[in-house]
Design a protein around this motif. Structure first.
Motif, PDB file in Angstrom:
ATOM      1  N   UNK A 133     123.160   9.849  66.537  1.00  0.00           N
ATOM      2  CA  UNK A 133     123.829  10.222  65.305  1.00  0.00           C
ATOM      3  C   UNK A 133     124.190   9.077  64.379  1.00  0.00           C
ATOM      4  N   UNK A 134     123.793   7.836  64.660  1.00  0.00           N
ATOM      5  CA  UNK A 134     124.108   6.723  63.780  1.00  0.00           C
ATOM      6  C   UNK A 134     123.280   6.812  62.493  1.00  0.00           C
TER       7      UNK A 134
ATOM      8  N   UNK B  89     114.480   2.249  69.624  1.00  0.00           N
ATOM      9  CA  UNK B  89     115.867   2.423  70.060  1.00  0.00           C
ATOM     10  C   UNK B  89     116.786   2.232  68.869  1.00  0.00           C
ATOM     11  N   UNK B  90     117.958   2.860  68.952  1.00  0.00           N
ATOM     12  CA  UNK B  90     118.942   2.759  67.873  1.00  0.00           C
ATOM     13  C   UNK B  90     119.379   1.305  67.688  1.00  0.00           C
ATOM     14  N   UNK B  91     119.578   0.905  66.446  1.00  0.00           N
ATOM     15  CA  UNK B  91     119.946  -0.477  66.148  1.00  0.00           C
ATOM     16  C   UNK B  91     121.391  -0.786  66.484  1.00  0.00           C
ATOM     17  N   UNK B  92     122.196   0.257  66.766  1.00  0.00           N
ATOM     18  CA  UNK B  92     123.592   0.022  67.105  1.00  0.00           C
ATOM     19  C   UNK B  92     123.905   0.266  68.577  1.00  0.00           C
ATOM     20  N   UNK B  93     123.359   1.351  69.142  1.00  0.00           N
ATOM     21  CA  UNK B  93     123.700   1.684  70.529  1.00  0.00           C
ATOM     22  C   UNK B  93     122.520   1.545  71.489  1.00  0.00           C
ATOM     23  N   UNK B  94     121.341   1.188  70.966  1.00  0.00           N
ATOM     24  CA  UNK B  94     120.136   0.996  71.781  1.00  0.00           C
ATOM     25  C   UNK B  94     119.690   2.262  72.514  1.00  0.00           C
ATOM     26  N   UNK B  95     120.118   3.411  72.047  1.00  0.00           N
ATOM     27  CA  UNK B  95     119.650   4.662  72.660  1.00  0.00           C
ATOM     28  C   UNK B  95     118.260   4.983  72.116  1.00  0.00           C
ATOM     29  N   UNK B  96     117.323   5.327  72.986  1.00  0.00           N
ATOM     30  CA  UNK B  96     115.942   5.565  72.519  1.00  0.00           C
ATOM     31  C   UNK B  96     115.847   6.819  71.643  1.00  0.00           C
TER      32      UNK B  96
END
Length: 319
Positions: free
Chosen positions: A148-149, A163-170
């Motif tokens: 959701x970022x 991956x997300x640039x803030x939380x590294x979630x794929x």
């Protein structure tokens, strides 16, 4: 003086401006107004957007408490019109909290300066955490599913990460949802994404649809039951045919090479045993019927001739 028949108005006096199509500038101005409204106001509760903020598969922003209030059952009849209005706004896209994703904006506090030189209360604005550019009307912003970022679309596409640039979630590129899209192609692509997830049994947040697992399991069990029933009927048919062949040939042993599994072999043996028992019973019954037709000759007849045979003579009549 007026409506007395003294003056007849002409068309050019009644029609001040002819009908015309809106210009591109007017269309852009209208879209800008709509964007400003949806970036600042929840269309469900008509209140200013405030955290926590959620979004559906179409990229529209809502207050989470408004979504919760809509999803809660309402027993009051007076609340039915508001429920119907909510259904019209949501368009059937939200059935549970799994159908929305909480959008996580990076907030920057802006301190404005008044005319007297003193600082006014801080005003918050949403920015891209990578470029620090403001996210709002006229800007193509996206958020990633499922984390959701929110970022600028151009930033995410340039980096081309997995991956997300803030939380590294794929995440995958198709799960990059545009916030409040304007272009028709963007809206159609997000509708197609929602339909694809629905076909896979998933919601907008990539969670399983409630009850889809049970339905899928039930369908699988039905298919297995039908397949088992079909295999059993085939086995019985093969067994019956084998029993007939063996009965005709007079050989009660199981033919080699035609039975391929233990279940079929056991069924064949059972059917052959039943057929053999029936044949024995039929032979015995036929022998008893033949015996009943012929006498053994050992039966002793009473005194008398053929005229009196079968009749009993009273005891007093003999004397």
């Amino acid at each position: 003086m007026g409506n007395d028949g003294g003056s007849i108005p002409k068309r050019r006096e009644l029609v001040k401006e002819a009908a015309r199509l809106p210009t591109s500038a007017e269309i852009k101005e209208s879209q800008q107004e709509q964007q400003e409204y949806h970036w600042t106001t929840c269309p469900l509760s008509h209140e200013p957007l405030k955290e926590p903020i959620v979004s559906d598969s179409a990229g529209i922003l809502y207050n989470k408490d408004a979504i919760l209030e809509f999803l809660l059952p309402q027993g009051d009849e007076a609340a039915e019109p508001s429920k119907a209005d909510g259904e019209e706004v949501l368009g059937g896209r939200v059935r549970s909290l799994k159908d929305v994703v909480e959008v996580k904006f990076e907030v920057e506090q802006d301190e404005a300066v008044r005319n007297d030189g003193k600082a006014s209360p801080k005003r918050s604005k949403w920015i891209c955490p990578i470029t620090n550019k403001v996210l709002g009307p006229g800007v193509r912003a996206v958020y990633l599913v499922p984390c959701g970022h929110a970022f600028l679309e151009s930033t995410v596409r340039e980096i081309q990460g997995e991956a997300c640039l803030q939380c590294n979630e794929p995440y995958t590129p198709e799960n990059m949802v545009i916030i409040l899209p304007i272009l028709y192609t963007d809206k159609e692509s997000q509708i197609a994404r929602a339909q694809k997830l629905k076909d896979q049994g998933l919601t907008h947040s990539l969670k399983k649809i409630t009850g889809s697992g049970k339905k899928r399991k039930k369908n699988e069990d039905t298919v297995k039951a039908e397949a088992t029933q079909g295999s059993l009927s085939t086995s019985v048919t093969e067994t019956t045919s084998l029993a007939g062949d063996s009965r005709i040939s007079g050989n009660t042993s199981t033919p080699k090479g035609r039975i391929q599994n233990a279940a079929t072999a056991s069924l064949t043996a059972k059917v052959l045993a039943e057929e053999e028992a029936k044949a024995k019973r039929r032979k015995l019954d036929s022998n008893e019927n033949l015996k009943s037709l012929f006498s053994s000759g050992k039966a002793k007849h009473k005194d008398g001739d053929f005229m009196t045979r079968g009749f009993s003579i009273p005891a007093g009549a003999k004397n």
